[in-house]
Design an enzyme around this catalytic site. Structure first.
Site, short mmCIF file in Angstrom:
data_model
loop_
_atom_site.label_atom_id
_atom_site.label_comp_id
_atom_site.label_asym_id
_atom_site.label_seq_id
_atom_site.Cartn_x
_atom_site.Cartn_y
_atom_site.Cartn_z
N SER A 85 31.93 6.28 -51.02
CA SER A 85 31.79 6.49 -52.59
C SER A 85 30.56 5.22 -53.45
CB SER A 85 33.23 5.51 -53.39
OG SER A 85 33.59 7.85 -52.99
N LYS A 88 27.49 5.99 -55.05
CA LYS A 88 28.08 6.20 -56.93
C LYS A 88 26.94 5.68 -57.52
CE LYS A 88 32.69 8.44 -56.83
NZ LYS A 88 33.01 8.70 -55.58
N TYR A 171 40.40 8.31 -61.05
CA TYR A 171 39.17 8.22 -60.34
C TYR A 171 38.36 9.71 -59.32
CZ TYR A 171 35.51 6.63 -56.52
OH TYR A 171 34.97 6.51 -55.42
N GLU A 293 32.54 -1.60 -60.22
CA GLU A 293 33.35 -2.05 -60.82
C GLU A 293 33.21 -3.45 -61.48
OE1 GLU A 293 36.43 -0.32 -58.09
OE2 GLU A 293 36.07 1.72 -58.55
N LYS A 336 31.95 -2.46 -54.96
CA LYS A 336 32.17 -0.88 -54.45
C LYS A 336 33.11 -0.55 -53.38
CE LYS A 336 33.10 3.15 -56.42
NZ LYS A 336 33.96 3.15 -55.30
N SER A 339 34.14 5.92 -48.02
CA SER A 339 35.23 6.00 -47.14
C SER A 339 33.90 7.41 -47.22
CB SER A 339 36.21 6.08 -47.31
OG SER A 339 36.31 4.51 -47.21
#
Length: 385
Positions: A85, A88, A171, A293, A336, A339
């Site tokens: 992820s 992203k 999420y 984040e 961030k 996995s």
């Protein structure tokens, strides 16, 4: 435990042109990294790990173990790991690129690019909602049986929300995957091609790929499951957009530096990266932006864990929209996690401190363990100032 590190410094005028400098400049850094990551590798039986650190544009690489248990090839700063992820953040950058070019705006909805969705519940959510997981309760993953992008679009056309857009953050790979898909439609090309040509090539990330080419396949680590069986990521709907990027520690720390100093980037890329630093929703202790984040810095390990908890990742959480001028007032940690079944990653940086850490592992390491380890190193970096 096999460990070696080198130290690279960046000229002040260029972000992506590292040169070798004395590896003994920060001997205390090697102690801090070993203290944080060597026990983690042993406890979770991790075959290999690459750690990269930036301090004021100076890069340090700490390489542990092997990229493949079968071959025994050592991990290097060029070894390619699956980012999960963390991908992203690249999807967000492509969205920022489309924003900067005026090809999309975050307050529009999906039907601008897919007219068939006009009037459907998903069309009540804006692109900002999709990018920040606040569309109304899209699930973590697509349901079983949905295997292609076409099937994913059909699912989204019939999806029924649990909440109004902007009320909760849940999420979701489908949420940001769909955002990436729409950004590619706005730019009128295939997502993976756009990402590689507009973002990765523009940032000179030559060991970062959506699909690892044959010329670099020897550098692509094998991931390992809980039984130490070799594994790599499986294809799925919107996989390129949500979790499909593979990269090296060298490239990822260069990407971190691009985020710390976007002002030195090409004019097409600076606003793309800066767009990913805007916060849109306050969710508990964390602020959700595009990809990244955010949390106030400095912070305790417990606070960082709270912002990356299972509750934050797996459950709907109330979301409060932030005003356009309601940014962070002090230093901010951007982070961030990521996995896949055989890999684990974590990237964190603090622009105001000009520090950042990249952790890439070829095993899905327990999330709190990797967060604690990175926090330990961030504290050590802050103490060096």
């Amino acid at each position: 435990m096999m460990r070696h590190f080198i130290n690279l410094a960046l000229p002040a005028c260029l972000v992506f042109c590292p040169v070798l400098v004395n590896a003994a400049d920060h001997p205390e850094l090697a102690v801090a990294v070993d203290h944080a990551f060597a026990p983690l590798m042993e406890e979770y039986d991790v075959p290999g790990m690459a750690i990269a650190i930036t301090i004021d544009g100076q890069h340090h690489f700490f390489n542990y173990g092997v990229s493949s248990l079968e071959s025994g090839d050592p991990v290097t700063e060029h070894t390619i790991f699956e980012l999960g992820s963390v991908s992203k953040t690249f999807t967000a950058a492509l969205g920022g690129y489309a924003l900067a070019r005026g090809e999309l705006t975050l307050d529009e909805t999906a039907s601008r690019y897919i007219p068939e969705l006009k009037g459907s519940p998903i069309d009540k959510a804006t692109l900002a909602h999709l990018a920040t997981y606040t569309a109304g309760g899209l699930p973590l993953q697509f349901p079983d049986g949905i295997a292609t992008d076409e099937e994913a679009l059909s699912y989204l056309a019939g999806w029924q929300p649990d909440a109004a857009p902007g009320e909760v953050r849940r999420y979701s790979n489908p949420s940001i995957g769909f955002f990436g898909h729409l950004a590619a439609r706005a730019l009128d090309d295939e997502f993976s091609k756009l990402l590689e040509e507009k973002i990765l090539a523009g940032l000179d990330l030559d060991h970062t790929f959506v699909r690892v080419p044959e010329s670099h396949i020897a550098s692509y680590a094998w991931g390992y499951d809980a039984n130490n069986q070799p594994i790599r990521v499986n294809p799925g709907p919107f996989d390129d957009e949500a979790y499909g990027v593979k990269s090296s520690a060298e490239d990822m720390i260069a990407f971190v530096d691009a985020n710390i100093h976007p002002e030195v980037l090409d004019p097409d890329l600076q606003p793309a990266i800066e767009a990913t630093h805007v916060g849109y929703f306050k969710v508990g202790p964390m602020t959700q932006g595009l990809g990244w984040e955010q949390m106030p810095y400095p912070l305790t390990a417990e606070e960082l864990l709270a912002g990356n908890s299972r509750t934050m990742a797996m459950e709907p959480n109330p979301a409060a929209a932030l005003a356009a001028d309601e940014g962070a007032s002090g230093a901010t940690l951007f982070g961030k996690t990521g996995s896949t079944n055989g890999f684990g990653a974590y990237v964190a940086f603090v622009p105001e401190e000009a520090i950042g850490v990249v952790m890439l592992a070829n095993k899905n390491v327990f999330m709190p363990a990797r967060i604690n380890a990175v926090h330990t190193v961030l504290e050590a970096l802050t103490a060096m100032d």
